[in-house]
Design a protein around this motif. Structure first.
Motif, PDB file in Angstrom:
ATOM      1  N   GLN A  66       3.046  22.543  -1.792  1.00  0.00           N
ATOM      2  CA  GLN A  66       3.723  23.530  -0.967  1.00  0.00           C
ATOM      3  C   GLN A  66       3.089  23.684   0.408  1.00  0.00           C
ATOM      4  OE1 GLN A  66       6.641  25.435  -1.708  1.00  0.00           O
ATOM      5  NE2 GLN A  66       6.401  25.679   0.509  1.00  0.00           N
ATOM      6  N   ALA A  67       1.769  23.485   0.493  1.00  0.00           N
ATOM      7  CA  ALA A  67       1.067  23.751   1.751  1.00  0.00           C
ATOM      8  C   ALA A  67       1.440  22.797   2.867  1.00  0.00           C
ATOM      9  CB  ALA A  67      -0.448  23.701   1.512  1.00  0.00           C
ATOM     10  N   ASP A  68       1.956  21.626   2.536  1.00  0.00           N
ATOM     11  CA  ASP A  68       2.258  20.629   3.563  1.00  0.00           C
ATOM     12  C   ASP A  68       3.446  19.798   3.109  1.00  0.00           C
ATOM     13  OD1 ASP A  68       2.391  18.696   5.466  1.00  0.00           O
ATOM     14  OD2 ASP A  68       0.357  17.961   5.224  1.00  0.00           O
ATOM     15  N   ARG A  69       4.556  19.962   3.784  1.00  0.00           N
ATOM     16  CA  ARG A  69       5.749  19.181   3.440  1.00  0.00           C
ATOM     17  C   ARG A  69       5.961  18.046   4.439  1.00  0.00           C
ATOM     18  NH1 ARG A  69       6.249  18.568  -0.500  1.00  0.00           N
ATOM     19  NH2 ARG A  69       8.498  18.321  -0.716  1.00  0.00           N
ATOM     20  N   GLY A  70       4.889  17.608   5.086  1.00  0.00           N
ATOM     21  CA  GLY A  70       4.982  16.568   6.093  1.00  0.00           C
ATOM     22  C   GLY A  70       5.433  15.230   5.545  1.00  0.00           C
ATOM     23  N   LEU A  71       5.247  15.018   4.245  1.00  0.00           N
ATOM     24  CA  LEU A  71       5.658  13.761   3.620  1.00  0.00           C
ATOM     25  C   LEU A  71       6.888  13.980   2.732  1.00  0.00           C
ATOM     26  CD1 LEU A  71       2.169  12.251   2.699  1.00  0.00           C
ATOM     27  CD2 LEU A  71       3.583  11.784   4.697  1.00  0.00           C
TER      28      LEU A  71
ATOM     29  N   ASN B  90       0.813  -1.213   0.000  1.00  0.00           N
ATOM     30  CA  ASN B  90       0.000   0.000   0.000  1.00  0.00           C
ATOM     31  C   ASN B  90       0.847   1.264   0.000  1.00  0.00           C
ATOM     32  OD1 ASN B  90      -2.744   0.497  -0.263  1.00  0.00           O
ATOM     33  ND2 ASN B  90      -3.252  -0.195   1.793  1.00  0.00           N
ATOM     34  N   LEU B  91       2.138   1.164   0.313  1.00  0.00           N
ATOM     35  CA  LEU B  91       2.962   2.375   0.355  1.00  0.00           C
ATOM     36  C   LEU B  91       4.410   2.141  -0.070  1.00  0.00           C
ATOM     37  CD1 LEU B  91       3.362   5.362   1.037  1.00  0.00           C
ATOM     38  CD2 LEU B  91       3.723   4.704   3.427  1.00  0.00           C
ATOM     39  N   GLU B  92       5.189   1.480   0.781  1.00  0.00           N
ATOM     40  CA  GLU B  92       6.646   1.484   0.592  1.00  0.00           C
ATOM     41  C   GLU B  92       7.083   0.875  -0.729  1.00  0.00           C
ATOM     42  OE1 GLU B  92       6.105   2.131   4.933  1.00  0.00           O
ATOM     43  OE2 GLU B  92       5.250   0.699   3.494  1.00  0.00           O
ATOM     44  N   TYR B  93       6.442  -0.200  -1.174  1.00  0.00           N
ATOM     45  CA  TYR B  93       6.935  -0.863  -2.377  1.00  0.00           C
ATOM     46  C   TYR B  93       6.869   0.051  -3.587  1.00  0.00           C
ATOM     47  CZ  TYR B  93       7.422  -5.471  -0.149  1.00  0.00           C
ATOM     48  OH  TYR B  93       7.814  -6.525   0.635  1.00  0.00           O
ATOM     49  N   TRP B  94       5.787   0.822  -3.749  1.00  0.00           N
ATOM     50  CA  TRP B  94       5.736   1.694  -4.930  1.00  0.00           C
ATOM     51  C   TRP B  94       6.638   2.919  -4.762  1.00  0.00           C
ATOM     52  CZ3 TRP B  94       4.033   6.544  -3.870  1.00  0.00           C
ATOM     53  CH2 TRP B  94       3.055   6.740  -2.875  1.00  0.00           C
TER      54      TRP B  94
ATOM     55  N   ASP C  70      12.633  10.155  -4.310  1.00  0.00           N
ATOM     56  CA  ASP C  70      12.609  10.469  -5.736  1.00  0.00           C
ATOM     57  C   ASP C  70      13.860  11.252  -6.146  1.00  0.00           C
ATOM     58  OD1 ASP C  70      11.194  10.684  -8.345  1.00  0.00           O
ATOM     59  OD2 ASP C  70      11.143  12.815  -7.866  1.00  0.00           O
ATOM     60  N   TYR C  71      14.307  12.144  -5.292  1.00  0.00           N
ATOM     61  CA  TYR C  71      15.466  12.992  -5.601  1.00  0.00           C
ATOM     62  C   TYR C  71      16.812  12.295  -5.364  1.00  0.00           C
ATOM     63  CZ  TYR C  71      12.235  17.029  -5.399  1.00  0.00           C
ATOM     64  OH  TYR C  71      11.215  17.919  -5.613  1.00  0.00           O
ATOM     65  N   PHE C  72      16.818  11.099  -4.807  1.00  0.00           N
ATOM     66  CA  PHE C  72      18.056  10.420  -4.406  1.00  0.00           C
ATOM     67  C   PHE C  72      18.804  11.244  -3.353  1.00  0.00           C
ATOM     68  CE2 PHE C  72      17.015   8.021  -8.096  1.00  0.00           C
ATOM     69  CZ  PHE C  72      17.631   6.800  -7.958  1.00  0.00           C
ATOM     70  N   LEU C  73      18.045  11.790  -2.408  1.00  0.00           N
ATOM     71  CA  LEU C  73      18.627  12.583  -1.335  1.00  0.00           C
ATOM     72  C   LEU C  73      18.339  11.985   0.042  1.00  0.00           C
ATOM     73  CD1 LEU C  73      17.918  16.233  -2.566  1.00  0.00           C
ATOM     74  CD2 LEU C  73      20.122  15.050  -2.487  1.00  0.00           C
ATOM     75  N   THR C  74      17.943  10.727   0.086  1.00  0.00           N
ATOM     76  CA  THR C  74      17.696  10.103   1.376  1.00  0.00           C
ATOM     77  C   THR C  74      19.003   9.886   2.132  1.00  0.00           C
ATOM     78  OG1 THR C  74      17.759   7.953   0.280  1.00  0.00           O
ATOM     79  CG2 THR C  74      15.586   8.889   0.701  1.00  0.00           C
ATOM     80  N   ASP C  75      18.929   9.968   3.438  1.00  0.00           N
ATOM     81  CA  ASP C  75      20.062   9.556   4.256  1.00  0.00           C
ATOM     82  C   ASP C  75      19.545   8.664   5.377  1.00  0.00           C
ATOM     83  OD1 ASP C  75      19.296  11.121   6.558  1.00  0.00           O
ATOM     84  OD2 ASP C  75      20.207  12.877   5.635  1.00  0.00           O
ATOM     85  N   ALA C  76      20.447   8.159   6.170  1.00  0.00           N
ATOM     86  CA  ALA C  76      20.102   7.126   7.150  1.00  0.00           C
ATOM     87  C   ALA C  76      19.114   7.605   8.207  1.00  0.00           C
ATOM     88  CB  ALA C  76      21.375   6.611   7.822  1.00  0.00           C
ATOM     89  N   SER C  77      18.954   8.915   8.372  1.00  0.00           N
ATOM     90  CA  SER C  77      18.054   9.436   9.397  1.00  0.00           C
ATOM     91  C   SER C  77      16.595   9.438   8.964  1.00  0.00           C
ATOM     92  CB  SER C  77      18.466  10.863   9.771  1.00  0.00           C
ATOM     93  OG  SER C  77      18.263  11.747   8.674  1.00  0.00           O
TER      94      SER C  77
ATOM     95  N   LEU D 128      11.231   7.498   8.376  1.00  0.00           N
ATOM     96  CA  LEU D 128       9.833   7.444   7.959  1.00  0.00           C
ATOM     97  C   LEU D 128       9.679   6.797   6.595  1.00  0.00           C
ATOM     98  CD1 LEU D 128       8.394  10.878   9.129  1.00  0.00           C
ATOM     99  CD2 LEU D 128       7.967   8.625  10.104  1.00  0.00           C
ATOM    100  N   SER D 129      10.715   6.875   5.778  1.00  0.00           N
ATOM    101  CA  SER D 129      10.640   6.242   4.462  1.00  0.00           C
ATOM    102  C   SER D 129      11.308   4.873   4.480  1.00  0.00           C
ATOM    103  CB  SER D 129      11.278   7.152   3.408  1.00  0.00           C
ATOM    104  OG  SER D 129      12.573   7.555   3.799  1.00  0.00           O
TER     105      SER D 129
END
Length: 509
Positions: free
Chosen positions: A88-93, A68-72, A100-107, A110-111
Motif C-alpha cells: 500500500q505504501a508505494d503503488r509506483g509499480l 531479470n524482469l519482463e519474462y517472469w 496479474d489482474y488482466f487489466l493492462t491497456d495499451a498505455s 512501463l510493463s
C-alpha cells in the motif's frame, strides 16, 4: 545498463548512428557476464574477429535484462502460478499488478513497453551481426558458423516470446540504414513469424556446436536451438516433427543422486550441470551483471530474513513479486521434494512468529554484492525435454504404461513421488492432463506456465477459475473488472507508442 542504439518508431533502429554496446571477453568462465566496453560507429566497428564476437555477445544483453524482469512478469504472474504481495505504501509499480489482474491497456508502456522494446533491441543486434559478419577478415569458418548460429537462435527466441504475447508483430530481418525507412511494413501474421523462427532455428541447430569449453559456457548450443524448435512445432500441433527434433537432443541427463538433486540444478556453484540446455548467465560479483530474483521474490515485509543481506533491512515495492498462489501451493502432492526447494509458504520473523506469506525460494543461494546474485535463469532444461517427448508420444497415440509413462516417471522419481500409472491416467486426455500438471510443478517459476496454458487451449477456463479464487481471497484489494479473461485478452495490447508512431493495428481487448 545503457543502451545506445537509436530506436526509430519503436520498431526499427537507425544504424547510421549505431552504437556498439558490445562486450569484451575476459578470462572469466562466464563470458556473457560482462558489460559493454565501448561506443563506436558501425562502419568503424565491424572490422576484426574480436569485434564481431563482441557484437554477438552484445546480442545476449537484452535477453539478460528481459529475464531479470519482463519474462517472469508475463509468463508466470500472468498465469495461475503466481500473483503479488500488495504494498500500500508505494503503488509506483502498479503496472505489474495490472498484468496479474488482466487489466493492462495499451498505455501501460512501463510493463508491455519493456517487453516490446527489449525484444526489438535484441533483434536489431542480431540483425547487425548477420549483416556485417561477411565483412570480417580473418574469421575462421567454424567461428563464423557459430556466431551466425548464436544470433539466429537469439533472434528466434526474441520473436518466440513476442508472437506468443502479442500475436503477429513487425518482422524485422534487416537493419535500417535510412531514417526515412524506419517505419515497419506493419504486423506480420503469426504464421509468418513462426516460419521465420523455424528457419532461423533450423539454421542454428546445424551451425551451432553441441558443447563449449568453460570459457564459452552460456552460449547457445545446437541443443538449445532444437529445444526451442520443438516448442514451436508443438505450438503448431506438429507433434511428429517435434518428437523427431526432441529425440535428437542428446548429451544431457537429469541431475540425480540425492534428495537435494533438484536444488543442485539451480545452484550457482553447479552451473555446468548435465541438465541445463540453456541458461541466461549472471555474475553477481560484477556491478550491473548480477541477477536479483531472490530480492524481487522475497516478501516485502521480510526485512533481510529471506535474503540474508544485512544491507537490505527494509524491502519495499521492489519485492513481494511473483508470489505463489494458493492454487499453486495445493498443486504439490504430499511428499514432493520439489516444493520446499521451489517455494516457501512463509517465513519466521525476528520474534519467532511464522508469517504466512508465500514466496519463491528456487533462486535463493545467497548474494555476491548487496542486491546482486550469480544465480542463472534456467531457460531450457532436460526435464522439459523429457516431458515434451511424453506429450508428443501421447498426442500420437495413447499407450497404457508405454514409453510416455516412463519419461514422466523419471521426473516423478527424482521428486520422491510414486510412478504415474494407468490408474491415474487411463486414457489420452487423462495422460495429457497429467503431463501438464507435471510440467507445472517441475518447471514452476521458470517462465513456462503461461505458454503451456496457451498451448493447452485451457487458458481462458483456468484463468477465470483462478480469478474467482483470487477475488475471494483478496476482495479488499482487487479492482473491479479484474480477471475477466476472454480469448481477446490472451494477447497483450500493442504498446500505444508503437501503434501511434508505426501505424500498427491494435489487438482487440
Amino acid at each position: 545498463m545503457k543502451t545506445n542504439i537509436y530506436k526509430i518508431h519503436n520498431v526499427k533502429y537507425c544504424h547510421l548512428l549505431f552504437m556498439a554496446l558490445f562486450m569484451a571477453v575476459s578470462c572469466s568462465d562466464d563470458y556473457l557476464e560482462l558489460e559493454p566496453q565501448t561506443n563506436l560507429n558501425e562502419k568503424s566497428f565491424f572490422k576484426t574477429p574480436t569485434q564481431i564476437e563482441q557484437a554477438v555477445n552484445g546480442a545476449y544483453v537484452p535477453l539478460r535484462n528481459l529475464t531479470n524482469l519482463e519474462y517472469w512478469v508475463f509468463a508466470e504472474m500472468r498465469s495461475d502460478n503466481t500473483t503479488f504481495q500488495f504494498y500500500q505504501a508505494d503503488r509506483g509499480l502498479e503496472n505489474r499488478g495490472l498484468v496479474d489482474y488482466f487489466l493492462t491497456d495499451a498505455s501501460h508502456d512501463l510493463s508491455m513497453g519493456g517487453l516490446w522494446n527489449g525484444s526489438y533491441d535484441g533483434i536489431a543486434r542480431c540483425n547487425a551481426v548477420l549483416e556485417n559478419i561477411d565483412k570480417i577478415e580473418g574469421l575462421t569458418a567454424s567461428k563464423k558458423n557459430q556466431f551466425i548460429g548464436e544470433v539466429k537462435f537469439l533472434r528466434a527466441f526474441y520473436y518466440y516470446n513476442l508472437v506468443l504475447q502479442f500475436g503477429g508483430v513487425p518482422l524485422e530481418l534487416s537493419t535500417t540504414q535510412d531514417p526515412g525507412e524506419a517505419n515497419s511494413d506493419g504486423r506480420a501474421s503469426k504464421d509468418a513469424i513462426y516460419e521465420s523462427v523455424i528457419a532461423d532455428l533450423m539454421d542454428a541447430e546445424n551451425l551451432l556446436p553441441k558443447t563449449y569449453g568453460d570459457i564459452d559456457r552460456g552460449r547457445a548450443t545446437s541443443g538449445a536451438a532444437k529445444t526451442l524448435l520443438a516448442k514451436v512445432y508443438m505450438i503448431q500441433k506438429k507433434y511428429t516433427e517435434a518428437l523427431t527434433v526432441l529425440k535428437g537432443i542428446t548429451g544431457y541427463s537429469l541431475v540425480t543422486g540425492s534428495d537435494e538433486s533438484y536444488k543442485d540444478v539451480f545452484n550457482p556453484n553447479n552451473k555446468g550441470n548435465t541438465e541445463i540446455i540453456f541458461a541466461v548467465q549472471y555474475l553477481g560479483s560484477e556491478e550491473g551483471q548480477g541477477s536479483n530474483f531472490m530480492y524481487q521474490f522475497a516478501p516485502n515485509n521480510s526485512g533481510n530474513i529471506v535474503t540474508g543481506d544485512p544491507q537490505m533491512l527494509n524491502l519495499n515495492s521492489g519485492s513481494g513479486w511473483n508470489t505463489p498462489t494458493q492454487d499453486m501451493i495445493r498443486a504439490y502432492e504430499e511428499g514432493d521434494l520439489r516444493k520446499d526447494i521451489s517455494m516457501q509458504e512463509g517465513f519466521v520473523d525476528n520474534d519467532g512468529n511464522f508469517v504466512n506469506q508465500p514466496y519463491v525460494s528456487k533462486y535463493n543461494f545467497g548474494f555476491d554484492l548487496s542486491g546482486s546474485t550469480s544465480v542463472n535463469f534456467p531457460t531450457f532444461r532436460y526435464a522439459d525435454v523429457l516431458l515434451m517427448m511424453a506429450e508428443c508420444l501421447n498426442e500420437q497415440a495413447y499407450v497404457a504404461n508405454g514409453e510416455a509413462f516412463d519419461l514422466v516417471n523419471q521426473i516423478r522419481e527424482r521428486a520422491g513421488l510414486e510412478d504415474l500409472t494407468v490408474v491415474d491416467a487411463g486414457n489420452q486426455e487423462a495422460f495429457r492432463n497429467a503431463v501438464f500438471h507435471e510440467r507445472r510443478i517441475e518447471l514452476a517459476f521458470e517462465n513456462h506456465r503461461w505458454y503451456d496454458l496457451i498451448r493447452s487451449g485451457n487458458a481462458v477456463e483456468v484463468m477465470n477459475a483462478h480469478g474467482e479464487e483470487e477475488q475471494t481471497l483478496r476482495a479488499d484489494i482487487i479492482p473491479a473488472g479484474a480477471y475477466n479473461v476472454s480469448e481477446n485478452k490472451l494477447l497483450l495490447p500493442i504498446p500505444q507508442r508503437a501503434v501511434t508512431l508505426d501505424g500498427l493495428e491494435q489487438n482487440p481487448q
